[in-house]
Design an enzyme around this catalytic site. Structure first.
Site, short mmCIF file in Angstrom:
data_model
loop_
_atom_site.label_atom_id
_atom_site.label_comp_id
_atom_site.label_asym_id
_atom_site.label_seq_id
_atom_site.Cartn_x
_atom_site.Cartn_y
_atom_site.Cartn_z
N HIS A 1 22.85 -59.29 -0.28
CA HIS A 1 22.81 -58.47 0.93
C HIS A 1 21.37 -58.16 1.33
O HIS A 1 20.96 -58.35 2.48
CB HIS A 1 23.57 -57.17 0.69
CG HIS A 1 23.59 -56.24 1.87
ND1 HIS A 1 24.61 -56.27 2.80
CD2 HIS A 1 22.73 -55.28 2.28
CE1 HIS A 1 24.36 -55.36 3.74
NE2 HIS A 1 23.22 -54.75 3.43
N GLU A 2 20.59 -57.70 0.36
CA GLU A 2 19.19 -57.36 0.66
C GLU A 2 18.35 -58.61 0.94
O GLU A 2 17.39 -58.55 1.71
CB GLU A 2 18.59 -56.56 -0.50
CG GLU A 2 19.31 -55.24 -0.80
CD GLU A 2 19.41 -54.33 0.41
OE1 GLU A 2 18.54 -54.42 1.31
OE2 GLU A 2 20.35 -53.53 0.48
N HIS B 1 18.45 -59.25 4.61
CA HIS B 1 17.48 -58.43 5.34
C HIS B 1 16.05 -58.97 5.14
O HIS B 1 15.28 -59.06 6.10
CB HIS B 1 17.53 -56.98 4.84
CG HIS B 1 18.79 -56.26 5.18
ND1 HIS B 1 19.34 -56.25 6.43
CD2 HIS B 1 19.61 -55.48 4.41
CE1 HIS B 1 20.45 -55.51 6.43
NE2 HIS B 1 20.63 -55.04 5.22
#
Length: 369
Positions: A22-23, A26
């Site tokens: 998920h990170e 980003h």
């Protein structure tokens, strides 16, 4: 002790991978849009390990594995930054100076990577061991249920309910669900022949006074044959879509009262389930990880200000209005969002502890005292 170690390791692995991916979404999106990333952290708390890469990003591994974060350079706007922070800004590499589309891409990339992870995991699973299929073959009969009273046995294949020919388990559940308290027959294939059993379908009470039928069996599952990589990929995309829709439908049923909110699980339940599925082997753990990744992606897209979806709503308004949403509105929204997420966390943890029987145990010991 062995079970506890397996649970801790499986939970750390599952959540660690999901948070990292998920990170990473980003992070990569920020790099793509020309934003410097100051910190990439897996977990919370005082870092156990930290190091800097060649572009100046500090990577951290922290002891509390309940999330993580990426901190883009200049994430705080000019109104919130101190003079010291402003002096350290690198021209052209701050988040707040980027066009609204670039900021939205950075934010939405996290959930998107969770869906991509699910597709990758499902593709690998379907290509190596096959896609699991739920059969309309009885794996277990619930004692005292309608099926038990009717004489259904483990291994029976359910072929008809009354005059209705059963296509699959989903069809069976939908049809039986619409027949609460009905007197009918159940035709099963047992051995070499079909057997017809009289059955009085049971009742499950839903919130709001609604009722649905239930016969009280669980079904067997089999793994299909390994698929070619392109076919596995297409099946993985379909499976990710179907799971997403089913998850949203389940959440809507909780909101509308069709299902009890007691079904909502939190981190303790996830830890328990991680340990349970790990004992069934790597394919089960991979499948479970894919399901959780889809859930994480969906939850982060909810329009709650503290989540990615909430920020996207602000960016949509900014694109429409031609100016950012007022700072005051954002502050109030983030406070409300934080309160909502904190409340859900506490509620789900309470559900987990209730599920584990903690409160019954405390009540029984208090009564003895």
């Amino acid at each position: 002790m062995h079970d506890l170690i397996r649970t801790v390791l499986a939970f750390s692995l599952v959540l660690g991978v999901l948070v990292f991916i998920h990170e990473l979404g980003h992070y990569l999106a920020a790099r793509w849009r020309g934003v410097h990333v100051e910190v990439f952290s897996i977990g919370f708390g005082r870092p156990l390990l930290r190091w800097h890469d060649s572009v100046g990003t500090e990577w951290r591994l922290c002891p509390v594995p309940l999330g993580g974060y990426v901190r883009p350079h200049g994430f705080e706007g000019p109104e919130d930054a101190t003079e010291e922070q402003k002096a350290a800004w690198q021209p052209g590499r701050t988040f707040h100076d980027k066009p609204v589309l670039s900021r939205a891409i950075v934010i939405v990339a996290g959930p998107v990577f969770n869906f991509l992870l699910a597709i990758v995991l499902f593709t690998g699973l379907f290509a190596t061991v096959g896609q699991p299929h739920i059969l309309n073959q009885v794996a277990q009969v619930v004692p005292g249920s309608a099926a038990a009273v009717a004489g259904v046995q483990k291994g029976d294949v359910i072929v008809r309910v009354g005059d209705h020919t059963v296509r699959d388990v989903t069809d069976l559940q939908a049809f039986v669900g619409g027949l609460p308290d009905a007197q009918t027959t159940l035709t099963v294939h047992r051995g070499e022949a079909d057997t017809t059993l009289p059955m009085h379908i049971g009742i499950v009470a839903e919130k709001g006074g609604a009722q649905r039928g239930q016969i009280g069996v669980s079904f067997a599952m089999e793994m299909g044959h390994p698929k070619s990589l392109p076919t596995a990929f297409v099946s993985a995309v379909k499976e990710t879509w179907n799971v997403s829709i089913q998850t949203l439908q389940g959440l809507w049923q909780m909101v509308t009262g069709q299902h009890s909110a007691k079904d909502l699980g939190g981190p303790l339940r996830i830890a328990q389930m991680s340990g349970q599925v790990a004992q069934y082997g790597l394919p089960s753990l991979v499948s479970f990880m894919a399901l959780l990744s889809i859930n994480l992606g969906l939850i982060n897209l909810f329009p709650v200000p503290i989540l990615d979806g909430g920020r996207l709503v602000f960016y949509i308004f900014e694109a429409i209005l031609g100016r950012p949403v007022s700072r005051r509105v954002q502050e109030i929204s983030f406070q409300a969002g934080f309160a909502l997420i904190a409340g859900l966390f506490l509620f789900s943890t309470f559900n987990d502890l209730s599920h584990f029987g903690l409160f019954q145990w405390l009540a029984s010991h208090a009564g003895q005292g």
